[in-house]
Write a protein that holds these residues in place. Structure first.
Motif, PDB file in Angstrom:
ATOM      1  N   VAL A 250      38.129  50.332  35.991  1.00  0.00           N
ATOM      2  CA  VAL A 250      39.113  51.017  36.917  1.00  0.00           C
ATOM      3  C   VAL A 250      40.185  51.618  36.575  1.00  0.00           C
ATOM      4  CG1 VAL A 250      39.010  51.088  39.765  1.00  0.00           C
ATOM      5  CG2 VAL A 250      37.676  50.186  38.395  1.00  0.00           C
ATOM      6  N   ARG A 251      40.561  52.905  36.575  1.00  0.00           N
ATOM      7  CA  ARG A 251      41.853  52.894  36.484  1.00  0.00           C
ATOM      8  C   ARG A 251      43.059  53.701  37.452  1.00  0.00           C
ATOM      9  NH1 ARG A 251      43.238  54.045  31.214  1.00  0.00           N
ATOM     10  NH2 ARG A 251      41.755  53.741  29.449  1.00  0.00           N
ATOM     11  N   VAL A 252      43.743  52.841  37.257  1.00  0.00           N
ATOM     12  CA  VAL A 252      45.018  52.690  38.103  1.00  0.00           C
ATOM     13  C   VAL A 252      46.063  53.095  38.075  1.00  0.00           C
ATOM     14  CG1 VAL A 252      46.184  51.636  40.186  1.00  0.00           C
ATOM     15  CG2 VAL A 252      43.711  51.167  39.613  1.00  0.00           C
ATOM     16  N   SER A 253      46.652  54.415  38.547  1.00  0.00           N
ATOM     17  CA  SER A 253      48.382  55.113  37.955  1.00  0.00           C
ATOM     18  C   SER A 253      48.740  54.713  39.570  1.00  0.00           C
ATOM     19  CB  SER A 253      47.816  56.183  38.454  1.00  0.00           C
ATOM     20  OG  SER A 253      46.843  57.273  36.621  1.00  0.00           O
ATOM     21  N   GLY A 282      51.563  42.386  35.310  1.00  0.00           N
ATOM     22  CA  GLY A 282      53.386  42.511  35.309  1.00  0.00           C
ATOM     23  C   GLY A 282      53.272  43.842  35.468  1.00  0.00           C
ATOM     24  N   VAL A 283      51.914  44.831  35.343  1.00  0.00           N
ATOM     25  CA  VAL A 283      52.150  45.550  34.925  1.00  0.00           C
ATOM     26  C   VAL A 283      52.640  46.878  35.602  1.00  0.00           C
ATOM     27  CG1 VAL A 283      49.882  45.262  33.974  1.00  0.00           C
ATOM     28  CG2 VAL A 283      49.447  46.068  36.734  1.00  0.00           C
ATOM     29  N   GLY A 284      52.174  48.322  35.373  1.00  0.00           N
ATOM     30  CA  GLY A 284      52.950  49.323  36.178  1.00  0.00           C
ATOM     31  C   GLY A 284      52.184  50.742  34.878  1.00  0.00           C
ATOM     32  N   HIS A 285      52.668  52.725  35.809  1.00  0.00           N
ATOM     33  CA  HIS A 285      52.151  53.330  35.362  1.00  0.00           C
ATOM     34  C   HIS A 285      50.178  52.857  35.232  1.00  0.00           C
ATOM     35  CE1 HIS A 285      56.592  54.038  34.706  1.00  0.00           C
ATOM     36  NE2 HIS A 285      56.309  52.981  34.297  1.00  0.00           N
ATOM     37  N   THR A 286      49.562  53.454  34.290  1.00  0.00           N
ATOM     38  CA  THR A 286      48.602  53.228  34.163  1.00  0.00           C
ATOM     39  C   THR A 286      48.277  52.761  33.696  1.00  0.00           C
ATOM     40  OG1 THR A 286      48.483  55.694  33.893  1.00  0.00           O
ATOM     41  CG2 THR A 286      46.598  54.514  33.760  1.00  0.00           C
ATOM     42  N   VAL A 287      46.792  51.247  34.738  1.00  0.00           N
ATOM     43  CA  VAL A 287      46.825  50.383  34.545  1.00  0.00           C
ATOM     44  C   VAL A 287      44.541  50.284  34.509  1.00  0.00           C
ATOM     45  CG1 VAL A 287      45.995  47.992  35.335  1.00  0.00           C
ATOM     46  CG2 VAL A 287      48.336  48.957  36.300  1.00  0.00           C
ATOM     47  N   ARG A 288      44.431  49.485  33.890  1.00  0.00           N
ATOM     48  CA  ARG A 288      43.032  49.823  33.406  1.00  0.00           C
ATOM     49  C   ARG A 288      42.588  47.893  33.504  1.00  0.00           C
ATOM     50  NH1 ARG A 288      39.312  49.595  28.429  1.00  0.00           N
ATOM     51  NH2 ARG A 288      36.891  50.445  29.169  1.00  0.00           N
ATOM     52  N   LEU A 289      41.800  47.844  34.330  1.00  0.00           N
ATOM     53  CA  LEU A 289      41.253  46.621  35.247  1.00  0.00           C
ATOM     54  C   LEU A 289      39.274  47.130  34.576  1.00  0.00           C
ATOM     55  CD1 LEU A 289      42.371  47.202  38.788  1.00  0.00           C
ATOM     56  CD2 LEU A 289      43.197  45.244  37.476  1.00  0.00           C
ATOM     57  N   GLN A 290      38.923  45.937  34.053  1.00  0.00           N
ATOM     58  CA  GLN A 290      38.094  46.162  33.274  1.00  0.00           C
ATOM     59  C   GLN A 290      37.390  44.744  33.126  1.00  0.00           C
ATOM     60  OE1 GLN A 290      37.341  47.628  28.806  1.00  0.00           O
ATOM     61  NE2 GLN A 290      35.777  47.183  28.904  1.00  0.00           N
ATOM     62  N   PRO A 291      36.026  43.886  34.209  1.00  0.00           N
ATOM     63  CA  PRO A 291      34.993  43.198  33.665  1.00  0.00           C
ATOM     64  C   PRO A 291      34.869  43.102  33.213  1.00  0.00           C
ATOM     65  CG  PRO A 291      34.308  44.292  35.833  1.00  0.00           C
ATOM     66  CD  PRO A 291      35.313  45.813  35.073  1.00  0.00           C
ATOM     67  N   GLY A 292      33.928  41.406  32.860  1.00  0.00           N
ATOM     68  CA  GLY A 292      33.189  41.567  31.787  1.00  0.00           C
ATOM     69  C   GLY A 292      32.180  41.486  30.879  1.00  0.00           C
ATOM     70  N   THR A 293      32.128  41.829  32.618  1.00  0.00           N
ATOM     71  CA  THR A 293      30.487  42.851  31.707  1.00  0.00           C
ATOM     72  C   THR A 293      30.044  43.588  33.209  1.00  0.00           C
ATOM     73  OG1 THR A 293      29.380  41.206  33.229  1.00  0.00           O
ATOM     74  CG2 THR A 293      29.203  40.783  30.913  1.00  0.00           C
ATOM     75  N   PRO A 294      29.167  44.524  32.827  1.00  0.00           N
ATOM     76  CA  PRO A 294      29.537  45.580  34.088  1.00  0.00           C
ATOM     77  C   PRO A 294      28.863  45.267  35.736  1.00  0.00           C
ATOM     78  CG  PRO A 294      28.975  47.002  31.764  1.00  0.00           C
ATOM     79  CD  PRO A 294      29.454  45.328  31.569  1.00  0.00           C
ATOM     80  N   VAL A 295      29.741  45.643  36.555  1.00  0.00           N
ATOM     81  CA  VAL A 295      29.127  44.326  37.579  1.00  0.00           C
ATOM     82  C   VAL A 295      28.570  46.019  39.144  1.00  0.00           C
ATOM     83  CG1 VAL A 295      30.580  43.476  38.037  1.00  0.00           C
ATOM     84  CG2 VAL A 295      31.376  45.174  38.955  1.00  0.00           C
ATOM     85  N   HIS A 296      27.339  45.446  39.312  1.00  0.00           N
ATOM     86  CA  HIS A 296      27.018  47.329  40.034  1.00  0.00           C
ATOM     87  C   HIS A 296      26.647  46.502  40.950  1.00  0.00           C
ATOM     88  CE1 HIS A 296      23.516  48.945  40.098  1.00  0.00           C
ATOM     89  NE2 HIS A 296      22.628  49.105  41.607  1.00  0.00           N
ATOM     90  N   VAL A 297      27.848  47.727  42.121  1.00  0.00           N
ATOM     91  CA  VAL A 297      28.276  46.975  43.433  1.00  0.00           C
ATOM     92  C   VAL A 297      28.400  48.297  44.431  1.00  0.00           C
ATOM     93  CG1 VAL A 297      29.536  44.895  43.258  1.00  0.00           C
ATOM     94  CG2 VAL A 297      30.609  47.569  42.618  1.00  0.00           C
ATOM     95  N   ARG A 298      28.852  48.206  45.311  1.00  0.00           N
ATOM     96  CA  ARG A 298      28.891  49.755  45.978  1.00  0.00           C
ATOM     97  C   ARG A 298      30.451  49.638  46.580  1.00  0.00           C
ATOM     98  NH1 ARG A 298      26.591  51.451  52.085  1.00  0.00           N
ATOM     99  NH2 ARG A 298      28.351  52.870  52.181  1.00  0.00           N
ATOM    100  N   TYR A 299      31.185  48.258  46.559  1.00  0.00           N
ATOM    101  CA  TYR A 299      32.216  48.229  47.037  1.00  0.00           C
ATOM    102  C   TYR A 299      33.943  48.132  46.527  1.00  0.00           C
ATOM    103  CZ  TYR A 299      30.553  49.291  51.899  1.00  0.00           C
ATOM    104  OH  TYR A 299      29.864  49.543  52.806  1.00  0.00           O
TER     105      TYR A 299
END
Length: 328
Positions: A250-253, A282-299
């Protein structure tokens, strides 16, 4: 004229509604309506009431200084929350002298443990040396021939190894191909607080978090400290993907920098059902959040545990784009 009447009159002269002022200040409409009726109970204390009065006055074009002076002289409570109390630890330090600890028994036990460990290592080292000496092969006579011990198992091992080598080409390369990762559009986005959907910040502007316009982001409530002024544990945005999907990242701007963010994911829109799967600090601007392995979820929950500073001396989060990568 009272503080509330002054602000209400200034708002009407500016041609603004309560909703307009709420969008400009990020102060909720019930708090604005209460202040205009000189009711400060929903502000959470004198410290925050002054901040709300100052923000509303600037939004409607009124000088906040006389209003703050009038508030201090008229409405200031006896048990006011000061700035020092905001930063004060919630667990007061004990002023009593700590009881002296008798160290003699602990030192004795520690010495015995060290001696016992040293003895064990010495005995085990001698045992290993004797075992290695007994297991070492005797030298063969000059010019003589010695057979390897256990010849039959050695032959069997070589045969098995050869068989494995011969069978490897037969297995062939894997024909499975990875599923292509693509952008997934959320079905909806909502403000989310420690209690869930009932206490999120700025719920009316939550959709702006995926609008992609840096000038019109979703903005959280303002707080006196980066840790929410000890009022709550965090704030965030809940993405409903419509159905369970596989999420790779997930990328968050953001607007600003200095935030701590967690990515939480689960099958139900409840805090207990949304465990943490990734996080950055301690981040800003565009942030990438990556799980250790892909997750199968709805929310998916974008959860702020520390807010970045704004240009007014307070702290708040601002998000204008969220991109989900994965596959359905």
């Amino acid at each position: 004229m009272s503080i509330g009447a002054t602000l209400a009159a200034a708002r009407r002269r500016a041609g603004l509604t309560v909703s307009d002022v709420s969008q400009r200040t990020r102060v909720t409409e019930p708090i604005i309506q209460g202040i205009e009726h000189d009711d400060y109970a929903a502000c959470g204390g004198d410290f925050y009431a002054r901040g709300h009065i100052r923000a509303i006055a600037r939004a409607v074009g009124e000088d906040p200084s006389p209003l703050i002076d009038e508030f201090d002289s008229t409405w200031r409570s006896a048990a006011e929350i000061t700035a020092a109390e905001v930063f004060q630890s919630s667990m007061p330090l004990r002023k009593r002298e700590r009881r002296r600890v008798r160290w003699t028994p602990f030192v004795a036990v520690l010495v015995l443990a060290v001696l016992g460990f040293a003895s064990y290592k010495f005995v085990s080292g001698v045992g290993r040396s004797q075992h290695a000496a007994a297991a070492s092969p005797r030298p063969s006579p000059p010019g003589g021939h010695t057979n390897p011990p256990g010849g039959t198992p050695a032959v069997q091992g070589s045969s098995a190894q050869a068989g494995a080598t011969r069978s490897s080409p037969a297995a062939g390369p894997s024909t499975a191909s990875p599923v292509a990762v693509q952008a997934l559009a959320p079905a909806s986005v909502a403000a989310f607080g420690p209690a869930g959907l009932s206490d999120g910040d700025d719920p009316q502007g939550a959709a702006q978090a995926i609008g992609g316009d840096p000038s019109r982001p979703w903005i959280s409530q303002w707080y006196a400290t980066a840790r929410f002024g000890s009022l709550k544990r965090g704030t965030g945005l809940l993405l409903d993907m419509g159905r369970p999907v596989t999420v790779a990242s997930v990328r968050v701007s953001l607007v600003g920098s200095g935030a701590n963010i967690q990515l939480r994911a689960g099958s139900k829109p409840r805090p207990a059902w949304l465990p943490r799967v990734a996080g950055v600090s301690g981040v800003g601007h565009t942030v990438r959040l990556q799980p250790g392995t892909p997750v199968h979820v709805r929310y998916l929950l974008i959860w702020f545990t520390k807010l970045p500073p704004d240009n007014t001396g307070t702290y708040r989060a601002a998000v204008y784009r969220i991109t989900v990568q994965g596959h359905r």
